[in-house]
Design a protein around this motif. Structure first.
Motif, short mmCIF file in Angstrom:
data_model
loop_
_atom_site.label_atom_id
_atom_site.label_comp_id
_atom_site.label_asym_id
_atom_site.label_seq_id
_atom_site.Cartn_x
_atom_site.Cartn_y
_atom_site.Cartn_z
N LYS A 31 -13.16 -28.91 16.15
CA LYS A 31 -11.91 -29.26 15.47
C LYS A 31 -11.68 -30.76 15.39
O LYS A 31 -11.21 -31.27 14.38
CB LYS A 31 -10.74 -28.57 16.16
CG LYS A 31 -10.78 -27.07 16.00
CD LYS A 31 -9.64 -26.39 16.66
CE LYS A 31 -9.82 -24.90 16.45
NZ LYS A 31 -8.91 -24.12 17.21
N VAL A 32 -12.01 -31.51 16.42
CA VAL A 32 -11.80 -32.96 16.40
C VAL A 32 -12.68 -33.60 15.33
O VAL A 32 -12.24 -34.49 14.58
CB VAL A 32 -12.09 -33.56 17.80
CG1 VAL A 32 -12.00 -35.08 17.75
CG2 VAL A 32 -11.14 -33.00 18.82
N PHE A 33 -13.92 -33.17 15.22
CA PHE A 33 -14.82 -33.69 14.20
C PHE A 33 -14.29 -33.38 12.80
O PHE A 33 -14.31 -34.23 11.90
CB PHE A 33 -16.22 -33.09 14.40
CG PHE A 33 -17.22 -33.51 13.38
CD1 PHE A 33 -17.69 -34.81 13.34
CD2 PHE A 33 -17.70 -32.60 12.45
CE1 PHE A 33 -18.62 -35.19 12.39
CE2 PHE A 33 -18.63 -32.98 11.50
CZ PHE A 33 -19.09 -34.27 11.47
N THR A 34 -13.78 -32.17 12.61
CA THR A 34 -13.24 -31.76 11.32
C THR A 34 -12.01 -32.60 10.94
O THR A 34 -11.89 -33.06 9.81
CB THR A 34 -12.87 -30.26 11.36
OG1 THR A 34 -14.01 -29.51 11.76
CG2 THR A 34 -12.39 -29.79 10.01
N ILE A 35 -11.13 -32.81 11.91
CA ILE A 35 -9.94 -33.62 11.63
C ILE A 35 -10.34 -35.07 11.31
O ILE A 35 -9.76 -35.69 10.42
CB ILE A 35 -8.97 -33.56 12.84
CG1 ILE A 35 -8.37 -32.16 12.92
CG2 ILE A 35 -7.87 -34.59 12.72
CD1 ILE A 35 -7.55 -31.91 14.16
N THR A 36 -11.34 -35.59 12.00
CA THR A 36 -11.80 -36.95 11.72
C THR A 36 -12.36 -37.07 10.31
O THR A 36 -12.05 -38.02 9.58
CB THR A 36 -12.88 -37.35 12.75
OG1 THR A 36 -12.36 -37.20 14.06
CG2 THR A 36 -13.35 -38.77 12.52
N ILE A 37 -13.15 -36.10 9.89
CA ILE A 37 -13.73 -36.13 8.53
C ILE A 37 -12.63 -36.03 7.48
O ILE A 37 -12.61 -36.79 6.51
CB ILE A 37 -14.77 -35.00 8.37
CG1 ILE A 37 -16.01 -35.31 9.18
CG2 ILE A 37 -15.13 -34.82 6.90
CD1 ILE A 37 -17.03 -34.21 9.16
N ILE A 38 -11.70 -35.10 7.67
CA ILE A 38 -10.64 -34.90 6.67
C ILE A 38 -9.74 -36.13 6.58
O ILE A 38 -9.39 -36.59 5.48
CB ILE A 38 -9.84 -33.63 7.00
CG1 ILE A 38 -10.70 -32.40 6.77
CG2 ILE A 38 -8.56 -33.56 6.17
CD1 ILE A 38 -10.08 -31.11 7.22
N SER A 39 -9.37 -36.72 7.72
CA SER A 39 -8.50 -37.90 7.67
C SER A 39 -9.23 -39.11 7.09
O SER A 39 -8.64 -39.89 6.34
CB SER A 39 -7.96 -38.22 9.07
OG SER A 39 -9.03 -38.51 9.95
N THR A 40 -10.53 -39.25 7.36
CA THR A 40 -11.30 -40.35 6.77
C THR A 40 -11.39 -40.21 5.26
O THR A 40 -11.19 -41.18 4.52
CB THR A 40 -12.71 -40.40 7.38
OG1 THR A 40 -12.60 -40.55 8.79
CG2 THR A 40 -13.51 -41.55 6.81
#
Length: 140
Positions: free
Chosen positions: A17-26
């Motif tokens: 989930k942290v990786f997914t949130i990082t990609i989406i916010s970037t």
């Protein structure tokens, strides 16, 4: 086949989930910045000016030389501007002058320069502004 691939990728992303949130916010930040820059470039470079008859505006810039050396850049002599102002007046068109510069209030070195603006009385009505508290400059 495509549905299975999509569901497998969504399942994999749900595990990190942290990786997914990082990609989406970037991606959101990058695309938002790109859209903002496109709008800013259009406004600065291509958008029409926000007042009527904007295609009839002229900008006067000249270079003043003294002994084959540039002394003043973006300099237009006031008598030349006044002659254009007087000769271009017609009943069906409006003519106004607007000038700005940096001036020194006093003749001392430590005095900072201030921005000054000079206009003719027709300048404010051409832009379509109205005064709410007082009246604007008059021809007198």
């Amino acid at each position: 086949m495509l549905v299975k691939d999509m569901s497998a990728s969504l399942y994999s992303l749900s595990k990190v989930k942290v990786f997914t949130i990082t990609i989406i916010s970037t991606l959101a930040l990058t695309l938002g910045t790109l859209v903002a820059m496109f709008n800013l470039n259009f406004t600065i470079l291509s958008a029409s000016l926000p007042y009527p008859n904007a295609e009839q505006l002229y900008v006067s810039k000249a270079v003043h030389y003294i002994k084959d050396r540039v002394e003043f850049d973006d300099f237009t002599p006031i008598p030349m501007l006044l002659e254009i102002y007087e000769n271009e007046k017609t009943p069906e068109s409006q003519t106004a002058l607007f000038g700005y510069s940096e001036e020194v209030i006093r003749s001392k070195v430590e005095t900072p320069q201030v921005n000054t603006t000079y206009t003719t009385p027709e300048f404010i009505p051409i832009l379509g502004f109205t005064f709410h508290l007082d009246r604007g400059p008059s021809a007198d």
